[in-house]
Design a protein around this motif. Structure first.
Motif, PDB file in Angstrom:
ATOM      1  N   ALA A   1       0.005   2.640  -3.484  1.00  0.00           N
ATOM      2  CA  ALA A   1      -1.316   3.238  -3.294  1.00  0.00           C
ATOM      3  C   ALA A   1      -1.279   4.450  -2.365  1.00  0.00           C
ATOM      4  CB  ALA A   1      -2.281   2.178  -2.751  1.00  0.00           C
ATOM      5  N   GLY A   2      -0.091   5.012  -2.172  1.00  0.00           N
ATOM      6  CA  GLY A   2       0.004   6.211  -1.339  1.00  0.00           C
ATOM      7  C   GLY A   2      -0.294   5.957   0.125  1.00  0.00           C
ATOM      8  N   GLY A   3      -0.150   4.710   0.568  1.00  0.00           N
ATOM      9  CA  GLY A   3      -0.395   4.377   1.973  1.00  0.00           C
ATOM     10  C   GLY A   3       0.740   4.848   2.872  1.00  0.00           C
TER      11      GLY A   3
ATOM     12  N   ALA B   1       9.278   2.688  -5.224  1.00  0.00           N
ATOM     13  CA  ALA B   1       7.966   3.113  -5.724  1.00  0.00           C
ATOM     14  C   ALA B   1       8.105   3.765  -7.102  1.00  0.00           C
ATOM     15  CB  ALA B   1       7.305   4.075  -4.737  1.00  0.00           C
TER      16      ALA B   1
ATOM     17  N   ALA C   1       0.843  -1.204   0.000  1.00  0.00           N
ATOM     18  CA  ALA C   1       0.000   0.000   0.000  1.00  0.00           C
ATOM     19  C   ALA C   1       0.877   1.252   0.000  1.00  0.00           C
ATOM     20  CB  ALA C   1      -0.942  -0.016   1.197  1.00  0.00           C
TER      21      ALA C   1
ATOM     22  N   GLU D   1       0.678   7.558  -9.522  1.00  0.00           N
ATOM     23  CA  GLU D   1       1.256   7.748  -8.194  1.00  0.00           C
ATOM     24  C   GLU D   1       0.373   7.248  -7.054  1.00  0.00           C
ATOM     25  OE1 GLU D   1       4.832  10.983  -8.205  1.00  0.00           O
ATOM     26  OE2 GLU D   1       2.769  11.744  -8.184  1.00  0.00           O
ATOM     27  N   ARG D   2      -0.897   7.458  -7.136  1.00  0.00           N
ATOM     28  CA  ARG D   2      -1.779   7.005  -6.060  1.00  0.00           C
ATOM     29  C   ARG D   2      -2.777   5.967  -6.543  1.00  0.00           C
ATOM     30  NH1 ARG D   2      -0.658  10.341  -1.929  1.00  0.00           N
ATOM     31  NH2 ARG D   2      -2.391   9.679  -0.659  1.00  0.00           N
ATOM     32  N   ARG D   3      -2.562   5.469  -7.771  1.00  0.00           N
ATOM     33  CA  ARG D   3      -3.489   4.477  -8.321  1.00  0.00           C
ATOM     34  C   ARG D   3      -2.766   3.176  -8.575  1.00  0.00           C
ATOM     35  NH1 ARG D   3      -4.688   9.140 -10.384  1.00  0.00           N
ATOM     36  NH2 ARG D   3      -6.812   9.916 -10.219  1.00  0.00           N
TER      37      ARG D   3
ATOM     38  N   ARG E   1      11.064   5.034  -1.557  1.00  0.00           N
ATOM     39  CA  ARG E   1      10.712   6.014  -2.608  1.00  0.00           C
ATOM     40  C   ARG E   1      11.321   5.606  -3.944  1.00  0.00           C
ATOM     41  NH1 ARG E   1      10.833  10.118   1.227  1.00  0.00           N
ATOM     42  NH2 ARG E   1      13.013  10.644   0.865  1.00  0.00           N
TER      43      ARG E   1
ATOM     44  N   GLU F   1       1.808  10.975 -12.961  1.00  0.00           N
ATOM     45  CA  GLU F   1       0.744  11.653 -12.213  1.00  0.00           C
ATOM     46  C   GLU F   1      -0.454  10.703 -12.013  1.00  0.00           C
ATOM     47  OE1 GLU F   1      -0.388  15.380 -14.022  1.00  0.00           O
ATOM     48  OE2 GLU F   1      -2.097  15.574 -12.656  1.00  0.00           O
TER      49      GLU F   1
END
Lengths: 271, 154
Positions: free
Chosen positions: B60-62, B77, B56, B112-114, B74, B109
């Motif tokens: 997933a930006g967890g 990721a 996560a 990054e969180r998907r 980092r 973009e």
């Protein structure tokens, strides 16, 4: 399920982009194919050509995630088994890694927490995979950028225990050992001292490059001397049944690949 | 970046749901008595939680789990996104052509969180195209592309 140490020789990772090259390169004794990229019922023509010549083809899985918390997925195992059957492969290989957790996919090979507790789960996973496969399984060490804070064992110790408890074979990637040495300060030669080389199925070797002190194991360059030295070091301890060059993008000329296979042959016969 | 293979979904439908419906008893060898099975399930659960927490954070930006090197995570990721981007570029070359030099930044973009959606890299390409509001053209037909590849060059 102990892999008989079949003599494989020097090989190259078959890629669709390299199909004609692999067919005509001299000195290709065996190949490996990414299992997820083929359908056993419709094998690429080039692999059929290689098989008709008697060249062994090893299905190499990248998405099983045998180091995950879930038991290995039976459909993925069935695919590996079908690949092995369609290609009459001597063995299949995968990675000591996890690639998903619950609903999340990493899309990549991530290091497992190397604790005794995780080991007991992964031993069960490996046994289940072995029961589902018609040929022996070998597992590969991965190139890691990070370790888990709770790690109790080195990757070599973890693999040794896994081999002892399951009889799984070893696929040692010397480029990955080198990557972990540069990125995590883990001594690659100490890893060779610990790994049960008598269970060695074959070896991977590949090129990469350093950027900002981090080694990127990209499989896009010639093999660096340090990685070739590790291959020679391994070969001096136990003659590897096979050594395979991985090249995944920015493909070079046939002449460069031939020269790389020659370098591998020379280094792996070093005594 | 570690090992650069195309870790991707196998062909065919995703059957993770099917696997999750199996009884836990299927998953352990029968030699162990019941209390050990319970302990084994607990070990699996703890491993699942640890791996889910790390993944996560990576995709997933967890939140960052305790004890990890944040700089390394980092880098990892960013490497995972770069790998997804490469696979999406291969699955949907049309998007790369249409977006030109903006492709990489836009994909980062988006990603990054998907986390990667189901359906492998083509699924990722479709989700990216949806996010962009662009229709996705089908990739070149496999059989024709394979035929061309097998033609002698000269």
């Amino acid at each position: 399920m102990n892999p008989s140490p079949e003599r494989l020789g020097v090989g190259i990772g078959w890629r669709a982009e390299l199909d004609l090259t692999v067919e005509r390169l001299p000195g290709v004794d065996f190949v490996e194919v990414i299992a997820e990229n083929i359908r056993p019922s419709a094998l690429p023509e080039s692999l059929r050509v290689l098989r008709s010549r008697g060249t062994p083809v090893i299905p190499h899985g990248v998405s099983l995630g045998i180091g995950g918390a879930e038991p290995p997925d039976h459909r993925r195992l069935a695919h590996l088994a079908a690949c092995a059957q369609a290609l009459a492969s001597p063995l299949v290989s995968e990675h000591l890694a996890f690639v998903r957790a619950g609903d999340l996919e990493a899309g990549h090979l991530l290091p497992v927490p190397r604790t005794r507790e995780a080991l007991s789960v992964i031993v069960q996973n490996v046994r289940q995979a072995q029961e589902s496969l018609p040929v022996p399984l070998a597992l590969e060490n991965v190139a890691a950028l990070f370790g888990w804070p709770e790690d109790e064992l080195t990757e070599a110790e973890f693999l040794r225990e896994l081999v002892e408890r399951t009889g799984v074979g070893l696929l040692i990637d010397v480029a990955n050992l080198y990557t972990s040495q540069v990125n995590l300060g883990l001594d690659a030669r100490a890893a060779l001292d610990t790994l049960p080389l008598e269970e060695l199925a074959y070896v991977h070797v590949a090129g990469g490059y350093a950027r900002d002190g981090v080694w990127h194991d990209t499989h896009t360059t010639v093999i660096p001397p340090d990685v070739l030295d590790l291959l020679a070091e391994l070969s001096a301890r136990a003659e590897p049944p096979g050594v395979l060059l991985e090249w995944d993008a920015d493909y070079p000329s046939d002449a460069v690949l031939t020269a790389e296979l020659d370098r591998i042959r020379a280094a792996s016969h070093a005594r | 970046m570690p090992d650069d293979h195309a870790v991707d979904e196998p062909r065919g439908p995703d059957d993770r749901a099917l696997d999750e419906r199996r009884a836990p008893d299927d998953r352990v060898t029968e030699e162990r008595p019941a209390p050990d099975e319970h302990a084994a399930d607990q070990r699996r659960q703890r491993l699942a939680d640890a791996q889910r927490g790390l993944l996560a954070a990576l995709v997933a930006g967890g939140p960052l789990p305790d004890g990890f090197d944040p700089v390394r995570l980092r880098i990892e990721a960013a490497g995972l996104i770069a790998k997804r981007r490469g696979l999406v570029a291969r699955s949907a070359p049309d998007l790369v052509i249409r977006l030109g030099p903006r492709f990489a930044a836009l994909f980062t973009e988006y990603a990054e969180r998907r986390p990667k959606p189901p359906g492998g890299s083509l699924g990722d390409a479709k989700a990216f195209a949806d996010w962009l509001g662009l229709p996705l053209n089908p990739p070149p037909a496999g059989r024709w592309a394979r035929f061309l590849r097998r033609r002698p060059i000269s």
